[in-house]
Design a protein around this motif. Sequence first.
Motif, PDB file in Angstrom:
ATOM      1  N   HIS A 117       0.837  -1.210   0.000  1.00 42.81           N
ATOM      2  CA  HIS A 117       0.000   0.000   0.000  1.00 42.81           C
ATOM      3  C   HIS A 117       0.869   1.255   0.000  1.00 42.81           C
ATOM      4  O   HIS A 117       0.558   2.232  -0.694  1.00 42.81           O
ATOM      5  N   ALA A 118       1.962   1.242   0.768  1.00 41.23           N
ATOM      6  CA  ALA A 118       2.842   2.408   0.855  1.00 41.23           C
ATOM      7  C   ALA A 118       3.474   2.741  -0.486  1.00 41.23           C
ATOM      8  O   ALA A 118       3.919   3.867  -0.708  1.00 41.23           O
ATOM      9  N   GLN A 119       3.491   1.763  -1.394  1.00 40.35           N
ATOM     10  CA  GLN A 119       4.081   1.959  -2.719  1.00 40.35           C
ATOM     11  C   GLN A 119       3.017   2.172  -3.801  1.00 40.35           C
ATOM     12  O   GLN A 119       3.306   2.116  -5.001  1.00 40.35           O
ATOM     13  N   GLY A 120       1.773   2.375  -3.375  1.00 41.03           N
ATOM     14  CA  GLY A 120       0.721   2.711  -4.323  1.00 41.03           C
ATOM     15  C   GLY A 120      -0.205   1.572  -4.724  1.00 41.03           C
ATOM     16  O   GLY A 120      -1.139   1.778  -5.488  1.00 41.03           O
ATOM     17  N   TRP A 121       0.063   0.369  -4.248  1.00 41.88           N
ATOM     18  CA  TRP A 121      -0.842  -0.742  -4.553  1.00 41.88           C
ATOM     19  C   TRP A 121      -2.168  -0.508  -3.824  1.00 41.88           C
ATOM     20  O   TRP A 121      -2.194  -0.050  -2.698  1.00 41.88           O
ATOM     21  N   ASP A 122      -3.273  -0.855  -4.496  1.00 43.36           N
ATOM     22  CA  ASP A 122      -4.597  -0.640  -3.903  1.00 43.36           C
ATOM     23  C   ASP A 122      -5.529  -1.762  -4.327  1.00 43.36           C
ATOM     24  O   ASP A 122      -5.753  -1.968  -5.521  1.00 43.36           O
ATOM     25  N   HIS A 123      -6.083  -2.461  -3.355  1.00 45.31           N
ATOM     26  CA  HIS A 123      -6.993  -3.572  -3.650  1.00 45.31           C
ATOM     27  C   HIS A 123      -8.450  -3.139  -3.640  1.00 45.31           C
ATOM     28  O   HIS A 123      -9.334  -3.937  -3.926  1.00 45.31           O
ATOM     29  N   GLU A 124      -8.704  -1.869  -3.326  1.00 47.05           N
ATOM     30  CA  GLU A 124     -10.088  -1.396  -3.243  1.00 47.05           C
ATOM     31  C   GLU A 124     -10.547  -0.690  -4.510  1.00 47.05           C
ATOM     32  O   GLU A 124     -11.678  -0.242  -4.587  1.00 47.05           O
ATOM     33  N   THR A 125      -9.687  -0.587  -5.510  1.00 47.29           N
ATOM     34  CA  THR A 125     -10.051   0.118  -6.740  1.00 47.29           C
ATOM     35  C   THR A 125     -10.808  -0.757  -7.720  1.00 47.29           C
ATOM     36  O   THR A 125     -11.673  -0.274  -8.439  1.00 47.29           O
ATOM     37  N   SER A 126     -10.461  -2.059  -7.760  1.00 45.82           N
ATOM     38  CA  SER A 126     -11.156  -2.976  -8.661  1.00 45.82           C
ATOM     39  C   SER A 126     -10.841  -4.411  -8.271  1.00 45.82           C
ATOM     40  O   SER A 126      -9.866  -4.671  -7.562  1.00 45.82           O
ATOM     41  N   THR A 127     -11.636  -5.323  -8.766  1.00 52.02           N
ATOM     42  CA  THR A 127     -11.391  -6.743  -8.526  1.00 52.02           C
ATOM     43  C   THR A 127     -10.067  -7.168  -9.146  1.00 52.02           C
ATOM     44  O   THR A 127      -9.310  -7.935  -8.555  1.00 52.02           O
ATOM     45  N   ALA A 128      -9.763  -6.644 -10.326  1.00 48.07           N
ATOM     46  CA  ALA A 128      -8.500  -6.980 -10.999  1.00 48.07           C
ATOM     47  C   ALA A 128      -7.304  -6.512 -10.168  1.00 48.07           C
ATOM     48  O   ALA A 128      -6.318  -7.248 -10.020  1.00 48.07           O
ATOM     49  N   ASP A 129      -7.396  -5.286  -9.617  1.00 44.57           N
ATOM     50  CA  ASP A 129      -6.314  -4.778  -8.771  1.00 44.57           C
ATOM     51  C   ASP A 129      -6.171  -5.622  -7.513  1.00 44.57           C
ATOM     52  O   ASP A 129      -5.059  -5.913  -7.070  1.00 44.57           O
ATOM     53  N   ALA A 130      -7.292  -6.016  -6.934  1.00 42.93           N
ATOM     54  CA  ALA A 130      -7.259  -6.858  -5.734  1.00 42.93           C
ATOM     55  C   ALA A 130      -6.610  -8.204  -6.046  1.00 42.93           C
ATOM     56  O   ALA A 130      -5.760  -8.690  -5.278  1.00 42.93           O
ATOM     57  N   ASP A 131      -6.992  -8.806  -7.163  1.00 41.67           N
ATOM     58  CA  ASP A 131      -6.410 -10.094  -7.552  1.00 41.67           C
ATOM     59  C   ASP A 131      -4.907  -9.975  -7.791  1.00 41.67           C
ATOM     60  O   ASP A 131      -4.130 -10.845  -7.375  1.00 41.67           O
ATOM     61  N   GLU A 132      -4.487  -8.893  -8.453  1.00 44.26           N
ATOM     62  CA  GLU A 132      -3.067  -8.687  -8.731  1.00 44.26           C
ATOM     63  C   GLU A 132      -2.277  -8.482  -7.429  1.00 44.26           C
ATOM     64  O   GLU A 132      -1.197  -9.052  -7.248  1.00 44.26           O
ATOM     65  N   MET A 133      -2.835  -7.686  -6.520  1.00 43.05           N
ATOM     66  CA  MET A 133      -2.155  -7.438  -5.247  1.00 43.05           C
ATOM     67  C   MET A 133      -2.054  -8.716  -4.429  1.00 43.05           C
ATOM     68  O   MET A 133      -1.012  -9.020  -3.854  1.00 43.05           O
ATOM     69  N   GLU A 134      -3.141  -9.479  -4.359  1.00 40.08           N
ATOM     70  CA  GLU A 134      -3.131 -10.737  -3.615  1.00 40.08           C
ATOM     71  C   GLU A 134      -2.115 -11.717  -4.196  1.00 40.08           C
ATOM     72  O   GLU A 134      -1.394 -12.386  -3.441  1.00 40.08           O
ATOM     73  N   ALA A 135      -2.024 -11.796  -5.510  1.00 44.32           N
ATOM     74  CA  ALA A 135      -1.060 -12.699  -6.143  1.00 44.32           C
ATOM     75  C   ALA A 135       0.367 -12.274  -5.820  1.00 44.32           C
ATOM     76  O   ALA A 135       1.235 -13.125  -5.545  1.00 44.32           O
ATOM     77  N   TYR A 136       0.626 -10.982  -5.823  1.00 44.26           N
ATOM     78  CA  TYR A 136       1.967 -10.485  -5.509  1.00 44.26           C
ATOM     79  C   TYR A 136       2.306 -10.744  -4.042  1.00 44.26           C
ATOM     80  O   TYR A 136       3.413 -11.179  -3.714  1.00 44.26           O
ATOM     81  N   GLU A 137       1.357 -10.476  -3.139  1.00 40.55           N
ATOM     82  CA  GLU A 137       1.558 -10.767  -1.716  1.00 40.55           C
ATOM     83  C   GLU A 137       1.883 -12.244  -1.521  1.00 40.55           C
ATOM     84  O   GLU A 137       2.808 -12.592  -0.773  1.00 40.55           O
ATOM     85  N   THR A 138       1.125 -13.097  -2.173  1.00 37.90           N
ATOM     86  CA  THR A 138       1.320 -14.540  -2.054  1.00 37.90           C
ATOM     87  C   THR A 138       2.723 -14.933  -2.527  1.00 37.90           C
ATOM     88  O   THR A 138       3.400 -15.736  -1.874  1.00 37.90           O
ATOM     89  N   ALA A 139       3.183 -14.355  -3.639  1.00 42.80           N
ATOM     90  CA  ALA A 139       4.521 -14.651  -4.163  1.00 42.80           C
ATOM     91  C   ALA A 139       5.604 -14.190  -3.189  1.00 42.80           C
ATOM     92  O   ALA A 139       6.579 -14.916  -2.941  1.00 42.80           O
ATOM     93  N   ILE A 140       5.442 -13.000  -2.633  1.00 47.26           N
ATOM     94  CA  ILE A 140       6.420 -12.482  -1.666  1.00 47.26           C
ATOM     95  C   ILE A 140       6.456 -13.371  -0.429  1.00 47.26           C
ATOM     96  O   ILE A 140       7.534 -13.755   0.051  1.00 47.26           O
ATOM     97  N   LEU A 141       5.299 -13.718   0.081  1.00 48.89           N
ATOM     98  CA  LEU A 141       5.240 -14.557   1.281  1.00 48.89           C
ATOM     99  C   LEU A 141       5.809 -15.944   1.016  1.00 48.89           C
ATOM    100  O   LEU A 141       6.459 -16.528   1.888  1.00 48.89           O
TER     101      LEU A 141
END
Length: 152
Positions: A117-141
């Motif tokens: 979020h601090a770098q501009g990622w936002d999961h509340e703008t659209s379902t596509a953005d949420a899916d992309e953010m979740e996938a990136y979080e999952t990869a990092i974790l």
Amino acid sequence: MTLNQLSLSLQFGRFDGAAAHRAVLPRHKVTRWIRHALATDAEITVRIVDAEEGQQLNRDYRKKDYATNVLTFDYTQEPVVTADLVLCAPVVEREAHEQNKSLEEHYAHLLVHGTLHAQGWDHETSTADADEMEAYETAILHELGFADPYAR
């Protein structure tokens, strides 16, 4: 993998059970988790608070009158990310229990989430953005040795 630099201030409010939260959040782990989520160098303050402080901040800044798990206050994104991440210990602990996760696992996820979020990622703008953010979080974790936080 070369990780970006992080200047970290790690703070704990005074609340019942703070020692247990401090024990799962040693500076070296918090630093590692955040650095894996950074696309650039950063100066980040992480503050672990009680429900009262968490609710007050959420109410004052987001106009939502309840304590939430993580609040991100991003000030700059370039050339250095500057942000505050505020995590509400009782909410994080309750969610970890409800999701059958360790407290450490849930904190790692929320710190990665807040750092994005601090770098501009936002999961509340659209379902596509949420899916992309979740996938990136999952990869990092996954890189950090944690399971998919959304697969529970």
